[in-house]
Structures are given as C-alpha cells and as structure tokens.
Write an enzyme that holds these catalytic residues in place. Structure first.
Site, PDB file in Angstrom:
ATOM      1  N   CYS A  48     -29.216  30.408 -17.724  1.00  0.00           N
ATOM      2  CA  CYS A  48     -28.547  31.719 -17.694  1.00  0.00           C
ATOM      3  C   CYS A  48     -29.542  32.888 -17.690  1.00  0.00           C
ATOM      4  CB  CYS A  48     -27.583  31.850 -18.872  1.00  0.00           C
ATOM      5  SG  CYS A  48     -28.230  31.195 -20.418  1.00  0.00           S
ATOM      6  N   HIS A  90     -26.425  38.386 -22.434  1.00  0.00           N
ATOM      7  CA  HIS A  90     -27.857  38.372 -22.752  1.00  0.00           C
ATOM      8  C   HIS A  90     -28.487  39.677 -22.242  1.00  0.00           C
ATOM      9  CE1 HIS A  90     -27.284  34.256 -23.708  1.00  0.00           C
ATOM     10  NE2 HIS A  90     -27.955  33.671 -22.735  1.00  0.00           N
TER      11      HIS A  90
HETATM   12  N1  LIG Z   1     -23.380  28.592 -22.675  1.00  0.00           N
HETATM   13  C1  LIG Z   1     -24.121  29.173 -21.744  1.00  0.00           C
HETATM   14  O1  LIG Z   1     -24.288  30.407 -21.684  1.00  0.00           O
HETATM   15  C2  LIG Z   1     -24.804  28.348 -20.723  1.00  0.00           C
HETATM   16  C3  LIG Z   1     -25.409  29.004 -19.702  1.00  0.00           C
HETATM   17  C4  LIG Z   1     -26.094  28.268 -18.762  1.00  0.00           C
HETATM   18  C5  LIG Z   1     -26.125  26.909 -18.874  1.00  0.00           C
HETATM   19  N2  LIG Z   1     -25.489  26.271 -19.882  1.00  0.00           N
HETATM   20  C6  LIG Z   1     -25.522  24.807 -19.896  1.00  0.00           C
HETATM   21  O2  LIG Z   1     -24.213  24.361 -19.544  1.00  0.00           O
HETATM   22  C7  LIG Z   1     -23.935  23.144 -20.223  1.00  0.00           C
HETATM   23  C8  LIG Z   1     -22.657  23.313 -21.045  1.00  0.00           C
HETATM   24  O3  LIG Z   1     -22.888  24.321 -22.020  1.00  0.00           O
HETATM   25  P1  LIG Z   1     -21.743  24.898 -22.951  1.00  0.00           P
HETATM   26  O4  LIG Z   1     -22.361  26.077 -23.596  1.00  0.00           O
HETATM   27  O5  LIG Z   1     -20.473  25.038 -22.239  1.00  0.00           O
HETATM   28  O6  LIG Z   1     -21.620  23.694 -24.039  1.00  0.00           O
HETATM   29  P2  LIG Z   1     -20.425  23.375 -25.063  1.00  0.00           P
HETATM   30  O7  LIG Z   1     -19.617  24.580 -25.340  1.00  0.00           O
HETATM   31  O8  LIG Z   1     -21.066  22.669 -26.197  1.00  0.00           O
HETATM   32  O9  LIG Z   1     -19.504  22.338 -24.236  1.00  0.00           O
HETATM   33  C9  LIG Z   1     -19.963  21.052 -23.900  1.00  0.00           C
HETATM   34  C10 LIG Z   1     -18.928  20.350 -23.037  1.00  0.00           C
HETATM   35  O10 LIG Z   1     -19.487  19.099 -22.622  1.00  0.00           O
HETATM   36  C11 LIG Z   1     -18.545  18.067 -22.919  1.00  0.00           C
HETATM   37  N3  LIG Z   1     -19.283  16.831 -23.153  1.00  0.00           N
HETATM   38  C12 LIG Z   1     -20.192  16.586 -24.104  1.00  0.00           C
HETATM   39  N4  LIG Z   1     -20.651  15.305 -23.993  1.00  0.00           N
HETATM   40  C13 LIG Z   1     -20.010  14.770 -22.935  1.00  0.00           C
HETATM   41  C14 LIG Z   1     -20.011  13.490 -22.324  1.00  0.00           C
HETATM   42  N5  LIG Z   1     -20.827  12.507 -22.751  1.00  0.00           N
HETATM   43  N6  LIG Z   1     -19.216  13.271 -21.256  1.00  0.00           N
HETATM   44  C15 LIG Z   1     -18.393  14.238 -20.786  1.00  0.00           C
HETATM   45  N7  LIG Z   1     -18.332  15.488 -21.332  1.00  0.00           N
HETATM   46  C16 LIG Z   1     -19.129  15.735 -22.403  1.00  0.00           C
HETATM   47  C17 LIG Z   1     -17.814  18.565 -24.127  1.00  0.00           C
HETATM   48  O11 LIG Z   1     -16.594  17.869 -24.252  1.00  0.00           O
HETATM   49  P3  LIG Z   1     -15.909  17.532 -25.683  1.00  0.00           P
HETATM   50  O12 LIG Z   1     -14.890  18.612 -25.913  1.00  0.00           O
HETATM   51  O13 LIG Z   1     -15.264  16.208 -25.417  1.00  0.00           O
HETATM   52  O14 LIG Z   1     -16.991  17.492 -26.699  1.00  0.00           O
HETATM   53  C18 LIG Z   1     -17.620  20.033 -23.741  1.00  0.00           C
HETATM   54  O15 LIG Z   1     -16.571  20.166 -22.815  1.00  0.00           O
HETATM   55  C19 LIG Z   1     -25.172  22.831 -21.051  1.00  0.00           C
HETATM   56  O16 LIG Z   1     -26.033  21.983 -20.318  1.00  0.00           O
HETATM   57  C20 LIG Z   1     -25.823  24.183 -21.220  1.00  0.00           C
HETATM   58  O17 LIG Z   1     -27.210  24.097 -21.457  1.00  0.00           O
HETATM   59  C21 LIG Z   1     -24.825  26.961 -20.804  1.00  0.00           C
END
Ligand SMILES: NC(=O)c1ccc[n+]([C@@H]2O[C@H](COP(=O)([O-])OP(=O)(O)OC[C@H]3O[C@@H](n4cnc5c(N)ncnc54)[C@H](OP(=O)(O)O)[C@@H]3O)[C@@H](O)[C@H]2O)c1
Length: 308
Positions: free
Chosen positions: A123, A218
């Site tokens: 991001c 951010h």
């Molecule tokens: N947040 C940001 O601003 C941002 C920006 C850029 C990139 N990212 C990246 O985007 C990704 C997601 O981030 P997030 O912030 O949305 O994380 P999050 O809120 O922690 O959500 C994680 C998601 O992944 C699912 N998950 C976890 N383990 C899994 C598995 N083994 N198989 C299938 N689904 C699974 C979770 O499902 P459950 O409900 O079943 O746990 C949940 O839907 C990460 O790689 C992060 O680094 C995030």
C-alpha cells in the site's frame, strides 16, 4: 459477452471488505476465506472455504487474493491451475522474476505480460509511485527518501478492532513490522518494489516507517532529488495532471480515506540539496493501496482481451 466469474479470497478481511464494496452489483462473484469463517453469510452470499480443490475447479476467470503471504503462496497456484488470472495483494509474489508488479497508472502495460499471476504492490509503495511517476518523467529521479505515518488498517482487521477498543490514553506510535536486517520489512519493500516498478534497480530509496493511531489512510513525507531542475510550481502542475493523483493544500489520512485518488500537497523546494523537492502524499491504503488497484488491473486485462 458474459461477465467474468470472480472469486474474492480473503473476503472477510479488511481489504476483502473494500473489494466486496467495489464489486457490489456484480452477480458472478464468490467469497472465500479460511475454514474459520467458511459458512458465514456476507452480502447475501455464503462464504466458502478456499480449498485447493475449490480454487482449481475451473469455474473462475479472475481471482482476487487478499490473504497473508503464506496462504497466498499455497493457494494462488491452484487458482492459476484452474485457469483464473490471480491478482494478489500479499508480498508472496511481488519480487518473483516474471511476475508483473503493477500500478495501472504507472506501469499498466506490464500486466499484459502475466503468466497467471499479477502482484499488487504494498500500500505504501502504490501511493508513493503514483506521486513519483510524473516527477520522474519530467526530471529523472536520482534519490528518494521518505517518512511514513501509516494507519492501523494496514495491519488488517484485527488491528483495526484493537484500535477501536483502546482508550485515547493508550494510543501510541508503533513499529509493528518484522525486521529485515537493520530495517523493517516494510521499509525494504518500499525500496525493492519502487525499483521494480520504475525498472531502476539502483535507485537510492530510503524509508522510515511508523504506525500511527489512525484507522484508515497512510501519510508520507517525501524528499526527492532529480537529474534536472524541477521548480515546485512546475511539479505542482505535473502532479495535478497526473492520473490517480489530486493536488490539495494539505493531504491527510482522513481526507484521503474513501477516495480513489491519492492526495499530494505541500510541494516545496528541499533547500538542503540541489534540485530537491519535498511534499506530502496521503492515500487510502485499503482502497487504492489494495482493493481498487487490484480491480483496476483486472479491468485493464479485460479491456485488452476485448481489444485483442
Ligand atoms: N490492510 C491493508 O491496508 C493492506 C494493504 C495492502 C496489502 N495488504 C495485504 O493484503 C492481504 C490481506 O490483508 P488484510 O489487511 O485484509 O488482512 P486481514 O484483515 O487480516 O484479513 C485476512 C483475510 O485472509 C483470510 N485468510 C487467512 N488465512 C487464510 C487461508 N489459509 N485461506 C484462505 N483465507 C485465509 C481471512 O479469513 P478468515 O476470516 O477465515 O480468517 C481474512 O479474510 C495481506 O497480505 C496484506 O499484507 C493489506
């Protein structure tokens, strides 16, 4: 032509929630999560478990992955095997040779070279490169330094819930990333990803990242040096005309939250160096920093497929 059949893996997470919002109104969309949330009802749909079999079944055209890097490494190859173009938000594939790392306004053409996987940058990298692109084209970047003030939603849904439960007295700045040698992984990612996107493998980039008690958005303070002279007034004009960027007096996370564009402002000369500029960039890390950028990649690929 029929609409593409879309999968959202990680639909229950922070990025997944914004993906679902941006895909609202489309019929052929399926939601996936881990076994923990499978069976949950979201937007009138039942969340499915993201098993290798489900993803490889061959009934998805595009699959957005918004899960952690280890789940992505495990699951993406199955979706690709099933024929779905996989657009991944995690760090798993970004630096893989041959995997395009794409911000459509900056290096969209690279997406067309994919072999099943397109990676979405971090991001912080996305909002940085959007602002750097017009400056680089006009004057040639020779050095980039930045300090970031990153919101807790960058650490996912659980971190957002923790901030909501904290009292104001408990709010503090944090450095909640793992170390990669002397620096946070986040700081190394900004360098490596910026170099890959601009195809400038030697570009000096140095970041210091801080987590601030803000829910979404951010902010970055950026200092750049360029080959050619670039007066602030000209830089402001270039930034105002750049796709994905909006010039404002004072960018802030709250002003950027919910916006498609990143906000750039306080563009001034850096008086400590020759040919230096400094400015602020604010972006919605969940939207353009993640979900929107992923959807724009899918739209770009769909447009090219129609044109071909
Ligand atoms: N947040 C940001 O601003 C941002 C920006 C850029 C990139 N990212 C990246 O985007 C990704 C997601 O981030 P997030 O912030 O949305 O994380 P999050 O809120 O922690 O959500 C994680 C998601 O992944 C699912 N998950 C976890 N383990 C899994 C598995 N083994 N198989 C299938 N689904 C699974 C979770 O499902 P459950 O409900 O079943 O746990 C949940 O839907 C990460 O790689 C992060 O680094 C995030």
């Amino acid at each position: 032509m029929r609409e593409p059949r879309v999968g959202v893996v990680g639909a229950t997470g922070a990025v997944g929630a914004v993906l679902r919002e941006l895909l609202r109104g489309r019929d052929d969309v399926r939601y996936f999560s881990s076994a923990r949330s499978a069976g949950m009802q979201l937007d009138g749909r039942t969340v499915e478990e993201a098993t290798p079999e489900a993803l490889a079944a061959g009934d998805l055209d595009v699959c957005f992955f918004a899960v952690g890097a280890s789940a992505s490494r495990e699951l993406v190859p199955h979706a690709v095997r099933g024929g779905a173009v996989s657009i991944d938000k995690s760090a798993a594939w970004r630096m893989e040779p041959g995997v395009p790392l794409v911000v459509p306004e900056v290096n969209g053409a690279r997406a067309l070279e994919h072999d099943g996987v397109v990676a979405v940058p971090n991001c912080s990298t996305i909002q940085l490169v959007l602002a750097l692109k017009p400056l680089h084209e006009a004057a040639g970047l020779t050095r980039v330094r930045l300090a970031t003030y990153q919101s807790v939603s960058g650490a996912g849904k659980q971190a957002m819930d923790r901030l909501r439960e904290e009292s104001v007295e408990q709010h503090d700045l944090r450095g909640d990333w793992s170390f990669d040698g002397e620096e946070f992984e986040e700081e190394a990612k900004i360098r490596e990803e910026t170099r890959k996107i601009f195809e400038l493998p030697e570009l000096p980039v140095q970041a210091t990242c801080v987590r601030v008690p803000v829910l979404v958005g951010h902010l970055q303070a950026v200092w750049v040096e360029t080959d050619d002279e670039l007066p602030p007034a000209q830089a402001r004009e270039l930034l105002a005309a750049a796709p994905g960027v909006r010039g404002v007096d004072f960018p802030s996370p709250a002003r950027a939250a919910g916006q498609d564009e990143v906000l750039v402002g306080r563009v001034r000369s850096d008086t400590t160096v020759e040919r230096g500029l400094t400015f602020l960039v604010a972006g919605d890390n969940l939207r353009k920093g993640a979900a929107l950028n992923a959807i724009q990649i899918a739209e770009l690929l769909a447009r090219e497929a129609v044109a071909a």
